[in-house]
Scaffold this active site. Structure first.
Site, PDB file in Angstrom:
ATOM      1  N   THR A   1       7.631  -4.348   5.320  1.00  0.00           N
ATOM      2  CA  THR A   1       7.245  -5.672   4.846  1.00  0.00           C
ATOM      3  C   THR A   1       6.116  -6.182   5.743  1.00  0.00           C
ATOM      4  OG1 THR A   1       7.925  -7.992   4.645  1.00  0.00           O
ATOM      5  CG2 THR A   1       9.209  -6.653   6.149  1.00  0.00           C
ATOM      6  N   GLY A   2       5.305  -7.080   5.192  1.00  0.00           N
ATOM      7  CA  GLY A   2       4.167  -7.591   5.936  1.00  0.00           C
ATOM      8  C   GLY A   2       2.923  -7.527   5.075  1.00  0.00           C
TER       9      GLY A   2
ATOM     10  N   THR B   1       8.728 -11.074   1.278  1.00  0.00           N
ATOM     11  CA  THR B   1       9.107  -9.968   0.392  1.00  0.00           C
ATOM     12  C   THR B   1      10.530  -9.525   0.707  1.00  0.00           C
ATOM     13  OG1 THR B   1       6.904  -9.126   0.050  1.00  0.00           O
ATOM     14  CG2 THR B   1       8.619  -7.475   0.149  1.00  0.00           C
TER      15      THR B   1
ATOM     16  N   GLY C   1       0.266  -6.093   3.110  1.00  0.00           N
ATOM     17  CA  GLY C   1       0.108  -4.776   2.493  1.00  0.00           C
ATOM     18  C   GLY C   1      -1.225  -4.131   2.775  1.00  0.00           C
TER      19      GLY C   1
ATOM     20  N   VAL D   1      -2.764  -5.636  -5.376  1.00  0.00           N
ATOM     21  CA  VAL D   1      -1.530  -4.873  -5.149  1.00  0.00           C
ATOM     22  C   VAL D   1      -1.461  -4.530  -3.667  1.00  0.00           C
ATOM     23  CG1 VAL D   1      -0.239  -2.784  -5.719  1.00  0.00           C
ATOM     24  CG2 VAL D   1      -1.632  -3.883  -7.477  1.00  0.00           C
ATOM     25  N   GLY D   2      -0.301  -4.753  -3.065  1.00  0.00           N
ATOM     26  CA  GLY D   2      -0.131  -4.444  -1.647  1.00  0.00           C
ATOM     27  C   GLY D   2       0.548  -3.102  -1.454  1.00  0.00           C
ATOM     28  N   ASP D   3       1.447  -3.034  -0.500  1.00  0.00           N
ATOM     29  CA  ASP D   3       2.131  -1.783  -0.172  1.00  0.00           C
ATOM     30  C   ASP D   3       3.446  -1.590  -0.915  1.00  0.00           C
ATOM     31  OD1 ASP D   3       2.895  -4.091   1.477  1.00  0.00           O
ATOM     32  OD2 ASP D   3       4.444  -2.726   2.214  1.00  0.00           O
TER      33      ASP D   3
HETATM   34  N1  ASP Z   1       4.165  -6.306   1.767  1.00  0.00           N
HETATM   35  C1  ASP Z   1       3.997  -7.338   0.772  1.00  0.00           C
HETATM   36  C2  ASP Z   1       2.634  -7.237   0.165  1.00  0.00           C
HETATM   37  O1  ASP Z   1       1.670  -7.075   0.887  1.00  0.00           O
HETATM   38  C3  ASP Z   1       4.221  -8.696   1.316  1.00  0.00           C
HETATM   39  C4  ASP Z   1       5.400  -8.854   2.226  1.00  0.00           C
HETATM   40  O2  ASP Z   1       5.995  -7.896   2.683  1.00  0.00           O
HETATM   41  O3  ASP Z   1       5.785  -9.972   2.502  1.00  0.00           O
HETATM   42  O4  ASP Z   1       2.509  -7.380  -1.029  1.00  0.00           O
END
Ligand code: ASP
Length: 302
Positions: free
Chosen positions: A235-236, A185, A238, A214-216
């Site tokens: 990021t990471g 992301t 979600g 849907v993530g964060d």
């Molecule tokens: N945070 C994003 C999600 O979970 C993914 C990412 O940060 O790589 O949609």
């Protein structure tokens, strides 16, 4: 809020778990943000300019490089923007458009703050937002890797049984998965010389994912936050980040006077080591990034 003329700072990331060799993309994005600050002087426009560079790059999991959903055909993207002038906009599960971060920016000018799914797609059509429907070889390769991870014994998403993706399958086509999460992301935080802060983020989601996931990234306070003391982007994975309201939590530590690096480190330490997570932030006097994985990044100013 009284703001005095000061120095600018920009931090850009290309995703927790992203390839360090993609750093050049982050550097170009940060440079683009500096140029935008020279034109408009606006923190949010600069953060958005950086994110559009990464959405167009094709290597990151955002915009043109977004990961495919489990059906191997559908791309669903989320994006968000926020600043200290009161602008707040987000989109989730948008399909077939270019630069979702610009659509999030457009939502900030509507009476709403967040549009999702079909309604967001219709809004994009109504404002003649540019379309993008091409699936690249890079995206197909990412998808192959996700399917391979699902076929293995290690959970492709930490703490989730790989079979759960089959059990809750919500695609039209029959599941044909041969029973790695993809991250990458993108996000940018900016302090403008006038003391305002802006944050922008964009993602194709964390793979593997069911349709509608849907993530964060578009959730205020979880994936992003900006206030008078600074701006933060996460990021990471979600599903974990939202449970900690991570961006706002780290923001409050910075607002309370915790040194920025300590606040970022403490934010990452909230998570199990199996979970990819990363943070970037700017405050009135500092700028930085921290992740428990490789995370391509760039910083200009401090
Ligand atoms: N945070 C994003 C999600 O979970 C993914 C990412 O940060 O790589 O949609």
């Amino acid at each position: 809020m009284s703001l005095s003329q000061g120095s600018h700072a920009i931090v850009v990331h290309g995703g927790a778990g992203g390839k360090p060799e993609y750093k050049d993309g982050c550097e170009r994005a940060a440079q683009r943000a500096v140029e935008e600050l020279g034109i408009s002087g606006d923190a949010l426009e600069a953060a958005i300019a950086a994110v559009t560079v990464l959405e167009d790059d094709g290597r990151f999991n955002a915009g043109r490089g977004s990961v495919l959903c489990l059906d191997g055909e559908t791309v669903e993207m989320d994006a968000s923007v926020m600043d200290t002038r009161g602008r707040l906009g987000a989109v989730a599960c948008v399909r077939g458009i270019e630069n979702p971060v610009l659509l999030a920016r457009a939502v900030a000018d509507t009476p709403h703050w967040f549009l999702a799914g079909d309604g967001a797609d219709r809004f994009a059509a109504a404002i003649r937002h540019p379309l993008w429907n091409t699936i690249s070889e890079h995206q197909r390769e990412q998808h192959r890797q996700v399917r391979e991870a699902l076929a293995g014994t290690a959970p492709a998403m930490p703490g989730v049984d790989n079979q759960a993706f089959l059990r809750f399958w919500n695609y039209r086509s029959a599941p044909d998965l041969p029973p790695g999460a993809a991250c990458d992301t993108v996000g940018a935080v900016v302090r403008a010389p006038d003391g305002h802060f802006g944050v922008a983020a964009s993602t194709g989601g964390s793979a593997p994912s069911l349709l509608g996931r849907v993530g964060d990234t578009p959730i205020v306070g979880s994936g992003f936050y900006a206030g008078p003391a600074g701006a933060v982007a996460a990021t990471g994975i979600g599903e974990y980040i939202v449970r900690h309201l991570l961006a706002h939590r780290v923001y409050t530590w910075i607002e309370d006077g915790m040194p920025l690096e300590q606040a970022l480190r403490r934010g990452i330490e909230l998570f199990d080591k199996d979970v990819d997570v990363g943070l970037i932030a700017v405050s009135r006097t500092e700028a930085g990034a921290f992740s428990n994985r490789d995370m391509p990044r760039a910083r200009i100013g401090n």
